[in-house]
Motif scaffolding. Structure first.
Motif, PDB file in Angstrom:
ATOM      1  N   SER A  72      10.796   4.855  17.713  1.00  0.00           N
ATOM      2  CA  SER A  72      12.191   4.602  18.625  1.00  0.00           C
ATOM      3  C   SER A  72      13.349   3.846  17.714  1.00  0.00           C
ATOM      4  O   SER A  72      14.093   4.481  17.896  1.00  0.00           O
ATOM      5  N   PRO A  73      12.913   3.042  16.704  1.00  0.00           N
ATOM      6  CA  PRO A  73      14.219   2.836  15.857  1.00  0.00           C
ATOM      7  C   PRO A  73      14.815   3.954  15.065  1.00  0.00           C
ATOM      8  O   PRO A  73      16.062   3.813  15.209  1.00  0.00           O
ATOM      9  N   ILE A 112      17.981  -2.565  12.624  1.00  0.00           N
ATOM     10  CA  ILE A 112      18.529  -1.149  13.096  1.00  0.00           C
ATOM     11  C   ILE A 112      20.263  -1.404  12.756  1.00  0.00           C
ATOM     12  O   ILE A 112      20.858  -0.438  12.694  1.00  0.00           O
ATOM     13  N   PHE A 170      15.195   1.408   6.908  1.00  0.00           N
ATOM     14  CA  PHE A 170      14.942   2.739   7.214  1.00  0.00           C
ATOM     15  C   PHE A 170      15.690   3.684   6.236  1.00  0.00           C
ATOM     16  O   PHE A 170      16.159   4.818   6.502  1.00  0.00           O
ATOM     17  N   LEU A 179      22.661   0.756  10.698  1.00  0.00           N
ATOM     18  CA  LEU A 179      23.735   1.480  11.044  1.00  0.00           C
ATOM     19  C   LEU A 179      25.013   0.992  10.306  1.00  0.00           C
ATOM     20  O   LEU A 179      25.969   2.078  10.045  1.00  0.00           O
ATOM     21  N   ILE A 212      16.833   5.715  17.583  1.00  0.00           N
ATOM     22  CA  ILE A 212      18.148   5.047  17.962  1.00  0.00           C
ATOM     23  C   ILE A 212      19.230   5.239  16.754  1.00  0.00           C
ATOM     24  O   ILE A 212      20.412   5.488  17.118  1.00  0.00           O
ATOM     25  N   ILE A 213      18.564   5.121  15.754  1.00  0.00           N
ATOM     26  CA  ILE A 213      19.565   5.186  14.352  1.00  0.00           C
ATOM     27  C   ILE A 213      19.864   6.647  14.255  1.00  0.00           C
ATOM     28  O   ILE A 213      21.004   6.687  14.129  1.00  0.00           O
TER      29      ILE A 213
END
Lengths: 268, 252
Positions: free
Chosen positions: A5-6, B224, B40, B228, A9-10
């Motif tokens: 899910s992260p 997150i 990420f 971003l 979202i990203i």
């Protein structure tokens, strides 16, 4: 699922941001393009109006020139030829002395008529500019004026004179001729100053006389022989994007200044 | 000191540098995988785009005089990225990183403000903006003193400064864009640079605002937000690369 899910979202945020960025760029470019098209249309309109004005000015100048030729021929050459015709009509071969006088007088009149025609032709011709340039043409004009004995003419060149295009030199010379004609006909001046200065990419032609001057308000109000000649000079100056200024007061002579940028002259 | 005296200065420096590099290498090869994928991999994307911008600036920067400031910024960003990597992964040190981040913040705002104001055509507005920018340093000094003495939160001030000293000049630039004739806008480097700057600061402002709220209530999503932010930086550098690819030679 929790790990994914992260990332989801990203990724969705990135896609959204990129779409926003692309939308922003396309909107700016589209609005800018519309503005530029409108801007260019306005420039074209201004250019078309300017060309229309220039064309109108050229026609008016041509008309004025033809009227000048007509006046000169009528006032000078026409009069002389009329007198010659009169002399020849009244020629009496029985009276040889009188006949001789009439023939001699007619011959003189014809000579003067020919001289006037020659002067008229020279003044209208631009050969002198083609052969010697504006400076030479002004020098010759000054020398003609001095020969008449009626005027004291002071002519000076300041700065390093760089040549304009032939067209611009011709137009400047025509303005000078018009100014001198006005001085001869209307000013009752005794002194004429002609100054050609070349400073900081500008050519300035300055013509001053110590004549009777005039009230410059007639330039705005009336249409007469004074305004017609000056309007002619203004129109000619407009043709080469030059600034035309005239200063005069009754009893204080007249000053005319024509300023033309050297760079624009070369571009023309 | 004794070490220096025994070994001589150059020998001592060489030995110390070797020791630092070997320690860094040992830390790097034993680094936890968590730190590498903490954001990420978006931070690595940002670093890659910064490096790509650096390469393009070397290759094309000499053709475009006006992008020299952006080249300086790209180099500064690259250095900052290396410092961040070192402080986060190799030898974690929050204080040093924070110090350099503060310096970078001042450097970034200065470069961007100076670049945008140089691309504003109206001389009067340009002069006024440059004088206005002097207040930036006064505010920075006041904030630093305030933070040291009173330990107040700087967030609201920093947001206001970003808006005043970056977003407002960007908006002035775009207003001018529609006032003056400028053909072929796509080949103007300043258009891409200012669009990138405006986009980055407009998009990162909400992230900045949400930061505290997310930290307090949804701590697990903080990474997150940071990710971003790195992506936004990557987009910014992509637009810088587009600016370097413009065909127009004259910038101003």
């Amino acid at each position: 699922m929790q790990n994914k899910s992260p990332i989801l979202i990203i990724i969705s945020s990135i896609v959204f941001l990129i779409l926003c960025l692309v939308g922003l760029i396309i909107t700016i470019l589209y609005l800018h393009q519309k503005k530029q098209i409108r801007f260019q249309q306005e420039i074209e309109k201004i250019r078309a109006n300017h060309e229309k004005e220039l064309f109108k000015a050229q026609l008016e100048i041509q008309e004025e020139t033809l009227q000048y030729i007509s006046r000169e021929i009528h006032d000078n050459v026409g009069q002389f030829l009329s007198l010659v015709k009169l002399n020849l009509n009244t020629l009496d071969f029985e009276d040889r002395i009188l006949a001789n006088d009439l023939v001699t007088h007619s011959s003189n009149l014809l000579t003067r008529a020919l001289e006037d025609l020659r002067d008229l032709s020279k003044s209208l011709s631009s050969e002198i500019i083609k052969n010697g340039g504006l400076q030479k043409a002004i020098e010759l004009q000054v020398s003609h004026l001095q020969k008449t004995g009626k005027f004291r003419v002071i002519y000076d060149v300041k700065g390093n004179y760089n040549y304009l295009s032939e067209q611009n030199e011709v137009i400047l010379f025509r303005i000078l001729q018009e100014a001198i004609n006005n001085i001869i006909r209307h000013s009752s001046a005794q002194e004429i100053i002609i100054l050609l200065s070349c400073i900081e990419n500008n050519i300035k032609m300055y013509i001053q006389d110590n004549g009777k001057g005039f009230d410059t308000s007639v330039l705005v109000n009336g249409k007469n022989h004074v305004t017609s000649g000056i309007n002619n000079m203004v129109k000619r100056a407009k043709l080469i994007n030059a600034d035309f200024a005239i200063e005069s007061n009754p009893g204080q002579g007249t000053k005319i200044t024509v300023t033309t940028p050297l760079l624009e002259s070369w571009e023309q | 000191m004794i070490f220096l005296l025994k070994k001589g200065f150059f020998n001592a420096s060489g030995d110390y540098l070797f020791h630092l590099l070997s320690q860094s290498f040992k830390s790097a090869i034993t680094v936890d995988a968590y730190y590498l994928s903490k954001y990420f991999f978006c931070d690595w994307i940002m670093i890659a785009s910064t490096f790509a911008a650096f390469v393009f600036s070397i290759k094309f920067g000499h053709q475009l005089n006006g992008l020299k400031l952006i080249t300086i910024y790209v180099v500064g960003s690259l250095v900052m990225d290396l410092i961040s990597i070192y402080c986060e992964i190799i030898s974690p040190n929050y204080r040093i990183e924070s110090f350099f981040m503060s310096l970078f913040f001042v450097f970034e705002i200065t470069i961007f403000f100076y670049y945008i104001s140089n691309n504003i055509k109206t001389a009067g507005i340009r002069q006024k903006l440059k004088i206005f920018f002097l207040t930036f340093f006064v505010v920075i000094l006041a904030l630093s003193l305030g933070h040291i003495l009173f330990a107040k939160s700087l967030k609201a001030w920093l947001m206001a400064m970003q808006f005043l000293y970056v977003i407002v000049p960007c908006l002035i630039y775009f207003i001018e864009l529609f006032r003056f004739y400028q053909p072929n806008l796509k080949e103007h480097p300043s258009f891409w640079v200012v669009t990138g700057i405006l986009f980055y600061y407009s998009s990162s402002l909400p992230l900045f605002i949400l930061g505290d709220y997310v930290f307090a209530n949804f701590h697990e999503y903080l990474n997150i937000l940071n990710a971003l932010n790195y992506v936004l930086y990557a987009i910014l550098f992509s637009l810088f690369i587009r600016a370097y690819l413009c065909k127009t030679k004259v910038q101003y």
